[in-house]
Write a protein that holds these residues in place. Structure first.
Motif, PDB file in Angstrom:
ATOM      1  N   ILE A  57      -4.356  -0.489   4.881  1.00  0.00           N
ATOM      2  CA  ILE A  57      -4.165  -0.664   3.451  1.00  0.00           C
ATOM      3  C   ILE A  57      -5.518  -0.654   2.761  1.00  0.00           C
ATOM      4  O   ILE A  57      -6.454  -1.311   3.199  1.00  0.00           O
ATOM      5  CB  ILE A  57      -3.426  -1.983   3.144  1.00  0.00           C
ATOM      6  CG1 ILE A  57      -2.002  -1.911   3.688  1.00  0.00           C
ATOM      7  CG2 ILE A  57      -3.423  -2.285   1.675  1.00  0.00           C
ATOM      8  CD1 ILE A  57      -1.190  -3.142   3.451  1.00  0.00           C
ATOM      9  N   LYS A  93      -7.663  -1.892  -0.265  1.00  0.00           N
ATOM     10  CA  LYS A  93      -7.576  -3.087  -1.104  1.00  0.00           C
ATOM     11  C   LYS A  93      -7.614  -2.699  -2.583  1.00  0.00           C
ATOM     12  O   LYS A  93      -8.570  -2.103  -3.061  1.00  0.00           O
ATOM     13  CB  LYS A  93      -8.749  -4.023  -0.815  1.00  0.00           C
ATOM     14  CG  LYS A  93      -8.783  -4.523   0.601  1.00  0.00           C
ATOM     15  CD  LYS A  93      -7.667  -5.482   0.870  1.00  0.00           C
ATOM     16  CE  LYS A  93      -7.775  -6.016   2.283  1.00  0.00           C
ATOM     17  NZ  LYS A  93      -6.633  -6.723   2.698  1.00  0.00           N
ATOM     18  N   ASN A 121      -3.057  -5.303  -7.345  1.00  0.00           N
ATOM     19  CA  ASN A 121      -1.700  -4.891  -7.717  1.00  0.00           C
ATOM     20  C   ASN A 121      -1.194  -5.662  -8.924  1.00  0.00           C
ATOM     21  O   ASN A 121      -1.549  -6.818  -9.131  1.00  0.00           O
ATOM     22  CB  ASN A 121      -0.729  -5.106  -6.555  1.00  0.00           C
ATOM     23  CG  ASN A 121      -0.997  -4.177  -5.416  1.00  0.00           C
ATOM     24  OD1 ASN A 121      -1.444  -3.076  -5.615  1.00  0.00           O
ATOM     25  ND2 ASN A 121      -0.729  -4.640  -4.210  1.00  0.00           N
ATOM     26  N   GLN A 154       8.023   0.986   5.056  1.00  0.00           N
ATOM     27  CA  GLN A 154       6.897   1.784   4.582  1.00  0.00           C
ATOM     28  C   GLN A 154       6.625   2.934   5.538  1.00  0.00           C
ATOM     29  O   GLN A 154       6.198   2.719   6.658  1.00  0.00           O
ATOM     30  CB  GLN A 154       5.661   0.912   4.447  1.00  0.00           C
ATOM     31  CG  GLN A 154       5.817  -0.203   3.466  1.00  0.00           C
ATOM     32  CD  GLN A 154       4.556  -1.037   3.350  1.00  0.00           C
ATOM     33  OE1 GLN A 154       3.544  -0.713   3.939  1.00  0.00           O
ATOM     34  NE2 GLN A 154       4.626  -2.107   2.604  1.00  0.00           N
ATOM     35  N   THR A 212       2.026   5.408   2.674  1.00  0.00           N
ATOM     36  CA  THR A 212       1.384   4.547   1.690  1.00  0.00           C
ATOM     37  C   THR A 212       0.383   5.372   0.905  1.00  0.00           C
ATOM     38  O   THR A 212      -0.537   5.949   1.478  1.00  0.00           O
ATOM     39  CB  THR A 212       0.666   3.369   2.369  1.00  0.00           C
ATOM     40  OG1 THR A 212       1.598   2.662   3.171  1.00  0.00           O
ATOM     41  CG2 THR A 212       0.067   2.432   1.342  1.00  0.00           C
ATOM     42  N   SER A 225      -2.345   5.144  -2.208  1.00  0.00           N
ATOM     43  CA  SER A 225      -3.100   4.149  -2.947  1.00  0.00           C
ATOM     44  C   SER A 225      -3.992   4.817  -3.983  1.00  0.00           C
ATOM     45  O   SER A 225      -4.502   5.917  -3.757  1.00  0.00           O
ATOM     46  CB  SER A 225      -3.981   3.326  -2.006  1.00  0.00           C
ATOM     47  OG  SER A 225      -3.196   2.702  -1.028  1.00  0.00           O
ATOM     48  N   ASP A 228      -7.269   3.367  -6.180  1.00  0.00           N
ATOM     49  CA  ASP A 228      -8.110   2.196  -6.397  1.00  0.00           C
ATOM     50  C   ASP A 228      -8.633   2.154  -7.827  1.00  0.00           C
ATOM     51  O   ASP A 228      -8.260   2.971  -8.668  1.00  0.00           O
ATOM     52  CB  ASP A 228      -9.237   2.130  -5.369  1.00  0.00           C
ATOM     53  CG  ASP A 228     -10.195   3.300  -5.454  1.00  0.00           C
ATOM     54  OD1 ASP A 228     -10.049   4.140  -6.357  1.00  0.00           O
ATOM     55  OD2 ASP A 228     -11.107   3.362  -4.611  1.00  0.00           O
ATOM     56  N   VAL A 250       5.281   4.453  -0.640  1.00  0.00           N
ATOM     57  CA  VAL A 250       4.894   3.207  -1.292  1.00  0.00           C
ATOM     58  C   VAL A 250       3.656   3.485  -2.130  1.00  0.00           C
ATOM     59  O   VAL A 250       2.630   3.910  -1.607  1.00  0.00           O
ATOM     60  CB  VAL A 250       4.611   2.098  -0.261  1.00  0.00           C
ATOM     61  CG1 VAL A 250       4.174   0.825  -0.949  1.00  0.00           C
ATOM     62  CG2 VAL A 250       5.827   1.863   0.601  1.00  0.00           C
ATOM     63  N   ASN A 300       0.683   2.131  -4.048  1.00  0.00           N
ATOM     64  CA  ASN A 300      -0.151   0.940  -4.062  1.00  0.00           C
ATOM     65  C   ASN A 300      -1.282   1.202  -5.053  1.00  0.00           C
ATOM     66  O   ASN A 300      -2.334   1.685  -4.683  1.00  0.00           O
ATOM     67  CB  ASN A 300      -0.683   0.697  -2.654  1.00  0.00           C
ATOM     68  CG  ASN A 300      -1.362  -0.631  -2.503  1.00  0.00           C
ATOM     69  OD1 ASN A 300      -1.157  -1.521  -3.299  1.00  0.00           O
ATOM     70  ND2 ASN A 300      -2.177  -0.746  -1.477  1.00  0.00           N
ATOM     71  N   ASP A 302      -3.924   0.182  -8.296  1.00  0.00           N
ATOM     72  CA  ASP A 302      -4.670  -0.875  -8.956  1.00  0.00           C
ATOM     73  C   ASP A 302      -4.156  -1.044 -10.383  1.00  0.00           C
ATOM     74  O   ASP A 302      -3.584  -0.115 -10.957  1.00  0.00           O
ATOM     75  CB  ASP A 302      -6.159  -0.510  -8.974  1.00  0.00           C
ATOM     76  CG  ASP A 302      -7.028  -1.689  -9.303  1.00  0.00           C
ATOM     77  OD1 ASP A 302      -7.390  -2.421  -8.378  1.00  0.00           O
ATOM     78  OD2 ASP A 302      -7.341  -1.869 -10.501  1.00  0.00           O
ATOM     79  N   ASN A 306       4.262  -1.059  -5.027  1.00  0.00           N
ATOM     80  CA  ASN A 306       3.826  -2.298  -4.386  1.00  0.00           C
ATOM     81  C   ASN A 306       3.261  -3.209  -5.466  1.00  0.00           C
ATOM     82  O   ASN A 306       2.304  -2.862  -6.142  1.00  0.00           O
ATOM     83  CB  ASN A 306       2.780  -1.986  -3.334  1.00  0.00           C
ATOM     84  CG  ASN A 306       2.433  -3.183  -2.489  1.00  0.00           C
ATOM     85  OD1 ASN A 306       3.115  -4.194  -2.532  1.00  0.00           O
ATOM     86  ND2 ASN A 306       1.374  -3.069  -1.720  1.00  0.00           N
ATOM     87  N   LYS A 359       2.531  -7.617  -6.607  1.00  0.00           N
ATOM     88  CA  LYS A 359       2.346  -8.984  -6.080  1.00  0.00           C
ATOM     89  C   LYS A 359       3.473  -9.870  -6.545  1.00  0.00           C
ATOM     90  O   LYS A 359       4.009  -9.752  -7.581  1.00  0.00           O
ATOM     91  CB  LYS A 359       1.025  -9.564  -6.556  1.00  0.00           C
ATOM     92  CG  LYS A 359      -0.155  -8.960  -5.873  1.00  0.00           C
ATOM     93  CD  LYS A 359      -1.406  -9.650  -6.363  1.00  0.00           C
ATOM     94  CE  LYS A 359      -2.636  -9.016  -5.751  1.00  0.00           C
ATOM     95  NZ  LYS A 359      -3.849  -9.596  -6.229  1.00  0.00           N
TER      96      LYS A 359
END
Length: 132
Positions: free
Chosen positions: A40, A42, A45, A56, A59, A61, A63, A101, A103, A105, A130, A132
């Protein structure tokens, strides 16, 4: 002739407590290894109200510097659509409906998030965000 049995000491090691400690350590490392996911990127979220879990498969993402990732591999935005379609097609061989998924920012551009969703839906994948 001495017929008496001599008293001999038999050293014993009680391993009951050692077994308990090793059993507890085994459970601890088993639980920690399933919680930690090293694949993952970072990101910060957004917050959500539902608590649903999805399997999943892929993924994706984004950032805070607007960099795209599939898994942990950084992808150039110009070829992102093509590589995402190829990744979904690879998972479609083994899974009927792969799950993508997203993910992202909180500072990621919404247009890019919708782009990921549009590409995934057009190929027949399920899209999950995704939060929080």
């Amino acid at each position: 002739m001495n017929l008496r049995n001599r008293l001999r000491s038999h050293p014993e090691l009680h391993a009951g407590a050692l077994n308990d400690i090793l059993f507890i350590l085994l459970f601890f490392f088993l639980i920690v290894s399933t919680i930690a996911n090293p694949n993952i990127v970072k990101v910060n979220n957004p917050r959500g109200t539902k608590d649903t879990k999805a399997k999943q498969h892929i993924t994706v993402s984004i950032d805070n510097t607007q960099q795209f990732y599939i898994g942990t591999k950084r992808i150039d935005p110009l070829v992102f659509d093509t590589l995402l379609r190829a990744e979904i097609a690879k998972f479609k061989l083994s899974v009927d409906t792969p799950v993508v998924v997203v993910n992202a920012d909180t500072t990621a551009y919404w247009g890019e998030i919708f782009r990921i969703m549009r590409v995934s839906k057009s190929v027949g994948a399920k899209v999950v965000a995704n939060v929080k």
